[in-house]
Scaffold this motif. Sequence first.
Motif, PDB file in Angstrom:
ATOM      1  N   HIS A  37      41.029  37.150  45.919  1.00 44.77           N
ATOM      2  CA  HIS A  37      41.780  37.638  47.137  1.00 44.77           C
ATOM      3  C   HIS A  37      42.327  36.613  47.754  1.00 44.77           C
ATOM      4  O   HIS A  37      41.608  35.308  47.893  1.00 44.77           O
ATOM      5  CB  HIS A  37      40.671  38.514  48.175  1.00 44.77           C
ATOM      6  CG  HIS A  37      40.367  39.762  47.486  1.00 44.77           C
ATOM      7  ND1 HIS A  37      41.234  40.689  47.153  1.00 44.77           N
ATOM      8  CD2 HIS A  37      39.247  40.188  47.206  1.00 44.77           C
ATOM      9  CE1 HIS A  37      40.739  41.726  46.955  1.00 44.77           C
ATOM     10  NE2 HIS A  37      39.463  41.454  46.851  1.00 44.77           N
ATOM     11  N   THR A 530      30.707  45.940  44.021  1.00 48.35           N
ATOM     12  CA  THR A 530      30.154  45.197  45.192  1.00 48.35           C
ATOM     13  C   THR A 530      29.872  43.748  44.926  1.00 48.35           C
ATOM     14  O   THR A 530      30.474  42.969  45.822  1.00 48.35           O
ATOM     15  CB  THR A 530      28.912  45.940  45.884  1.00 48.35           C
ATOM     16  OG1 THR A 530      29.178  47.333  46.197  1.00 48.35           O
ATOM     17  CG2 THR A 530      28.339  45.054  47.023  1.00 48.35           C
ATOM     18  N   ARG A 533      33.414  42.444  44.978  1.00 47.49           N
ATOM     19  CA  ARG A 533      33.923  42.154  46.411  1.00 47.49           C
ATOM     20  C   ARG A 533      33.491  40.949  47.167  1.00 47.49           C
ATOM     21  O   ARG A 533      34.046  40.213  47.809  1.00 47.49           O
ATOM     22  CB  ARG A 533      33.607  43.371  47.139  1.00 47.49           C
ATOM     23  CG  ARG A 533      34.544  44.548  46.841  1.00 47.49           C
ATOM     24  CD  ARG A 533      35.655  44.442  47.447  1.00 47.49           C
ATOM     25  NE  ARG A 533      36.731  45.902  47.372  1.00 47.49           N
ATOM     26  CZ  ARG A 533      38.017  45.754  47.239  1.00 47.49           C
ATOM     27  NH1 ARG A 533      38.407  44.586  47.230  1.00 47.49           N
ATOM     28  NH2 ARG A 533      38.484  46.902  47.230  1.00 47.49           N
ATOM     29  N   ASP A 536      35.056  37.996  46.178  1.00 46.17           N
ATOM     30  CA  ASP A 536      36.450  37.988  46.528  1.00 46.17           C
ATOM     31  C   ASP A 536      37.252  38.234  45.042  1.00 46.17           C
ATOM     32  O   ASP A 536      38.320  37.607  44.892  1.00 46.17           O
ATOM     33  CB  ASP A 536      36.861  36.868  47.092  1.00 46.17           C
ATOM     34  CG  ASP A 536      36.607  36.593  48.669  1.00 46.17           C
ATOM     35  OD1 ASP A 536      36.479  37.640  49.120  1.00 46.17           O
ATOM     36  OD2 ASP A 536      36.650  35.685  49.204  1.00 46.17           O
ATOM     37  N   ARG A 538      38.813  41.450  42.428  1.00 46.85           N
ATOM     38  CA  ARG A 538      39.096  42.698  42.313  1.00 46.85           C
ATOM     39  C   ARG A 538      38.087  43.740  41.502  1.00 46.85           C
ATOM     40  O   ARG A 538      37.998  43.187  40.404  1.00 46.85           O
ATOM     41  CB  ARG A 538      40.631  42.885  41.854  1.00 46.85           C
ATOM     42  CG  ARG A 538      41.455  42.165  42.940  1.00 46.85           C
ATOM     43  CD  ARG A 538      42.936  42.822  42.448  1.00 46.85           C
ATOM     44  NE  ARG A 538      43.332  42.253  41.115  1.00 46.85           N
ATOM     45  CZ  ARG A 538      43.631  42.647  39.835  1.00 46.85           C
ATOM     46  NH1 ARG A 538      43.532  43.739  39.782  1.00 46.85           N
ATOM     47  NH2 ARG A 538      43.898  41.967  38.968  1.00 46.85           N
ATOM     48  N   ALA A 552      33.162  50.225  45.652  1.00 42.77           N
ATOM     49  CA  ALA A 552      31.869  49.387  46.080  1.00 42.77           C
ATOM     50  C   ALA A 552      31.021  50.214  47.015  1.00 42.77           C
ATOM     51  O   ALA A 552      31.607  51.159  47.625  1.00 42.77           O
ATOM     52  CB  ALA A 552      32.635  48.226  46.749  1.00 42.77           C
ATOM     53  N   GLU A 557      33.863  48.247  50.793  1.00 40.53           N
ATOM     54  CA  GLU A 557      34.813  48.672  50.035  1.00 40.53           C
ATOM     55  C   GLU A 557      36.162  48.134  50.443  1.00 40.53           C
ATOM     56  O   GLU A 557      37.036  48.022  49.595  1.00 40.53           O
ATOM     57  CB  GLU A 557      34.957  50.226  50.430  1.00 40.53           C
ATOM     58  CG  GLU A 557      34.058  51.077  50.188  1.00 40.53           C
ATOM     59  CD  GLU A 557      33.410  51.714  51.367  1.00 40.53           C
ATOM     60  OE1 GLU A 557      33.112  51.005  52.541  1.00 40.53           O
ATOM     61  OE2 GLU A 557      33.062  52.954  51.281  1.00 40.53           O
ATOM     62  N   GLU A 559      38.383  44.351  51.900  1.00 47.53           N
ATOM     63  CA  GLU A 559      38.250  42.877  51.880  1.00 47.53           C
ATOM     64  C   GLU A 559      37.620  42.304  52.919  1.00 47.53           C
ATOM     65  O   GLU A 559      37.056  41.203  52.924  1.00 47.53           O
ATOM     66  CB  GLU A 559      39.573  42.194  52.131  1.00 47.53           C
ATOM     67  CG  GLU A 559      40.504  42.659  50.392  1.00 47.53           C
ATOM     68  CD  GLU A 559      41.865  42.083  50.585  1.00 47.53           C
ATOM     69  OE1 GLU A 559      42.029  40.973  51.172  1.00 47.53           O
ATOM     70  OE2 GLU A 559      42.941  42.817  50.346  1.00 47.53           O
TER      71      GLU A 559
END
Length: 561
Positions: A37, A530, A533, A536, A538, A552, A557, A559
């Motif tokens: 991200h 999770t 996430r 960072d 996908r 997640a 869920e 960003e």
Amino acid sequence: MKAIRRWMCVQRTIGASVAMLAALHAAGAVAGDSGEHGREHEHEHEPVKHVLLLSFDGLHEQDVARCIGSNSCPNLALLAKSGMNYTNAYTPGLSDSFPGLAALVTGGSPKSAGLFYDVSYDRTLYAPSDTGCTGKQGWNVVFDETTGVDGENGGALTHLDGGGAFNPQAIPHALIKGVCQPVYPHNYIKTNTVFEVVKKHKRDARTAWADKHAWGYDWLNGPSGIGVDDLSRTEINSIDPATKTNYTDVYTHTEIFDNFHVQSLIAEIDGRDSTGKLRADVPTLFGTNFQTLSVAQKATVDTGGGYLDASFTPGPQVAGAIAYLDDALGRIVSELKQRGLYSSTAIIVTAKHGQSPTDHSKLVKNGDTLSKLLEANNYLDPNGNFGQNATTSGNLNDGTGLVDTGMVQSDDVGLVWLRDQSQLAAVVKTLKGNLGCNAPGICADGPQAYILYGPQIAARFGDPALGRTPDIIVQPNPGVIYTSSTSKDEEHGGNAPDDSHLGLVVSVPGARRAGQTIDDPVLTTQVAPTILRLLDLRPELLHSVAVEGTRALPGFERERF
């Protein structure tokens, strides 16, 4: 049928559709092909550089609630206070160690991951000795303690590292694009793992894991075969030189084995490999499995094992095991703090599976009436004369098991791969005609018992015609164990409430939402996305997440957590 409806309800509440994932892409909520991200997003917690995943096998949600409430697990309570406590977490339909761990690290159920049990069956595979793939297909795959070379020809498991190599007699073959190839555990799993994704998409990432079988858990590497940089090779069924027994005889002995894993984690936190001998970067993603609680739960109530009542009041062994696990957790957290890593490390505490039954009054040791019923009606050869039950030496994984026989795997669940799939209707009729608990009944006549087959099993676990999925899954009444063993009063593997309802605590130091209790129904498959996430990355980089639409966990869920 109520149990099936409950499972489907959980699925509906957490399952994201492919269309929703596409909408997220279109809205720009999912990053591009780089896998990371953009750094411009402001998080509600400290940047996470490391994720530590701990599986306290056997840890029920009720164990977490009780020990926090009684202040008998102060270290876990502190994590819950700094994170999120999910009180309604379940395994995705089966609760053996393989599908249980696969859920946590792939984001998938057995349907996409292809792991149903550490001892299973695949109609497409050839025997280990069939190096040309010219004989019959259909092999009883055994990826357990005998997957290490110590188990060759039924040998004694004398080394903690399983002998330092694969047992060639444990490795079946597959015909792939006309070439006969060996199928190691990492070839057997059908989807990628978080370890592979983190290594591929996180710059300079390092990964590490330790588990209970030295070679059977090679599948954690994923199809690439290289997902885990430091896969600690420890075998719980190896012989301890000090006691001349393996580490599962009593829970206090299992603590010694689990301490090997604690030492590995501390070494990794200190900037060394799992042996403590070589310098290495602190892993981006690392973790381990603990067996102490599972062993204490299985021990008979007469010897102080298990629980005292239906309210999950722990017996002496379970109480001691939980105290040990909490102390081990405290040691690990303390080391993170000493090394200045605590504020950048997310910690996830959960379990591969629970244990059933915790209420000893529900225990029914029915013997393996399921196999006996199938054998008596000529659906399986009599006297267990099928697959790896019929080796020349009498030991599993000596390479001489029978091919193309079908098999039954049973604990507190029954997985049935038929010898002749055309007999499905007749087998189901026989099973339904013997649902009672009196021999030869299979003790599946209660409201929480069920028999899955046909379209139902295909929808939940994949099409049996493709070779890996069982033809029939029998979930007996809660409390039933298909065994006559006098050495254990609890087991796992199925979808009984005590198998599947697990503790799950996610601690992210510095998070604004610290101390929340989340009662929403979730599946343990949601842990894997999770993890990505938090780092960072996908979630859809995991194939099972993309295929099954796994979200997640609530609170992670998007960003901006």
